[in-house]
Design an enzyme around this catalytic site. Structure first.
Site, PDB file in Angstrom:
ATOM      1  N   GLU A 159       0.668  -1.203   0.182  1.00 60.68           N
ATOM      2  CA  GLU A 159      -0.053  -0.092   0.126  1.00 60.68           C
ATOM      3  C   GLU A 159       0.931   1.199   0.095  1.00 60.68           C
ATOM      4  O   GLU A 159       1.552   1.569   1.030  1.00 60.68           O
ATOM      5  CB  GLU A 159      -0.988  -0.106   1.258  1.00 60.68           C
ATOM      6  N   GLU A 253     -12.186   1.292   4.942  1.00 65.17           N
ATOM      7  CA  GLU A 253     -11.167   1.720   6.214  1.00 65.17           C
ATOM      8  C   GLU A 253     -11.489   3.024   6.399  1.00 65.17           C
ATOM      9  O   GLU A 253     -10.824   3.992   5.901  1.00 65.17           O
ATOM     10  CB  GLU A 253      -9.761   1.610   5.595  1.00 65.17           C
TER      11      GLU A 253
HETATM   12  C1  LER Z   1      -2.618   3.712   6.939  1.00 71.03           C
HETATM   13  O1  LER Z   1      -2.735   5.194   6.788  1.00 71.03           O
HETATM   14  C2  LER Z   1      -3.492   2.688   6.075  1.00 71.03           C
HETATM   15  O2  LER Z   1      -4.086   3.181   5.167  1.00 71.03           O
HETATM   16  C3  LER Z   1      -3.452   1.467   6.666  1.00 71.03           C
HETATM   17  O3  LER Z   1      -4.210   0.633   5.431  1.00 71.03           O
HETATM   18  C4  LER Z   1      -1.983   1.164   6.336  1.00 71.03           C
HETATM   19  O4  LER Z   1      -1.649   0.096   7.218  1.00 71.03           O
HETATM   20 MN    MN Z   2      -5.215   2.115   4.042  1.00 75.52          MN
END
Ligand code: LER
Ligand code: MN
Length: 280
Positions: A159, A253
């Site tokens: 990521e 998320e």
């Molecule tokens: C952190 O900002 C994030 O986006 C997570 O998915 C990474 O561990």
């Molecule tokens: Mn993330």
């Protein structure tokens, strides 16, 4: 005519107390998060766990039994949040411990078909560690860990993060370049729309740059709230995902704002809306 596969909905559950206040939707335990995700009709949950032993794999399977949920992915950021481990630490022993932490997460998620995500565990360059050195270490780790994940027939997910969280790869284009430079196999990119809102000139164009290398999406609005609560225009993003034939998870998320249930419901509605565009 073959029917286009749909985007799959996914929602985050965090069991990491030290990360409280972070961008995860459900916070009240695994059973609670799984039950609520199932009730709302999600396809999957993404787990953010303190360690690979915080919960047993068979306990997760038991909680999932009787639901249509899968585990979409497992985060590894607790290695950084709790133990300050990173793959680009100047200390070789700490880098090796970071790698072992991620391997243990791959071994946890792998048997249930869930890939591990490397986000904050990538660390950053600075001090005695040059950018070139840090990218070299990160590339080696992605190669090793991608190979480790292969035994479970899952990829490893890498990521790119915004500039306040890493100085290694901030854009999808830099992620593509990193994977190309290190030659890592079995590693896909995570397009987190929050980070991309900060770093990309054009989010849809960046998704096209990532193309088939994009293997997971953190589906979130400009302000890291659930899709619909910020100012991101999701129509061009959805069209770009359609263009690259993305058929993976759109995973929330996101902050539990105004509350977990509302953030989760907004996400389900947004994934449905995206699928309507996909079917047009
Ligand atoms: C952190 O900002 C994030 O986006 C997570 O998915 C990474 O561990
Ligand atoms: Mn993330």
């Amino acid at each position: 005519m073959t029917k286009a596969p749909l985007f799959k909905s996914c929602v985050t559950i965090s069991l990491v107390e030290q990360a409280r206040g972070g961008p995860f939707v459900f916070w009240d335990g695994l059973a609670d998060g799984i039950e609520k995700a199932a009730d709302l009709g999600f396809d999957a949950v993404e787990l953010f766990l303190p360690s690979s032993t915080a919960v047993r794999g068979d306990e997760v399977q038991q909680l999932l039994a009787g639901t249509d949920l899968s585990v979409g992915a497992v985060g590894t950021g607790a290695g950084m949040v709790i133990h300050q481990l990173s793959l680009t630490d100047p200390d070789a022993g700490r880098r090796s411990a970071a790698c072992d932490f991620i391997k243990s997460m791959i071994d946890f998620g792998g048997p249930m078909g869930a890939p591990a995500i490397i986000g904050s565990m990538q660390g950053r360059h600075g001090g005695d560690v040059s950018r070139e050195q840090a990218l070299g270490w990160l590339g080696e780790a992605l190669t090793t860990l991608g190979d480790h994940a292969r035994q479970y027939d899952v990829p490893l997910i890498y990521e790119p993060l915004n500039r306040y969280e890493t100085n290694l790869a901030n854009t999808i284009g830099q992620g593509v370049a990193l994977l190309h430079a290190c030659g890592a196999q079995n590693v896909v990119l995570l397009a987190d729309l929050f980070h991309m809102n900060i770093e990309e000139a054009d989010i849809a164009a960046a998704i096209r740059t990532g193309g088939r290398q994009i293997g997971h999406v953190h589906y979130v609005d400009s302000n890291r709230q659930a899709v619909g609560f910020g100012h991101t225009d999701f129509v061009p993003i959805t069209n770009a995902l359609k263009e690259i034939d993305y058929d993976g998870y759109l995973c929330a998320e996101a902050y539990p704002i105004p509350d977990s249930s509302t953030a989760a419901k907004m996400t389900v509605a947004a994934v449905d809306a995206a699928n309507q565009i996909l079917l047009k």
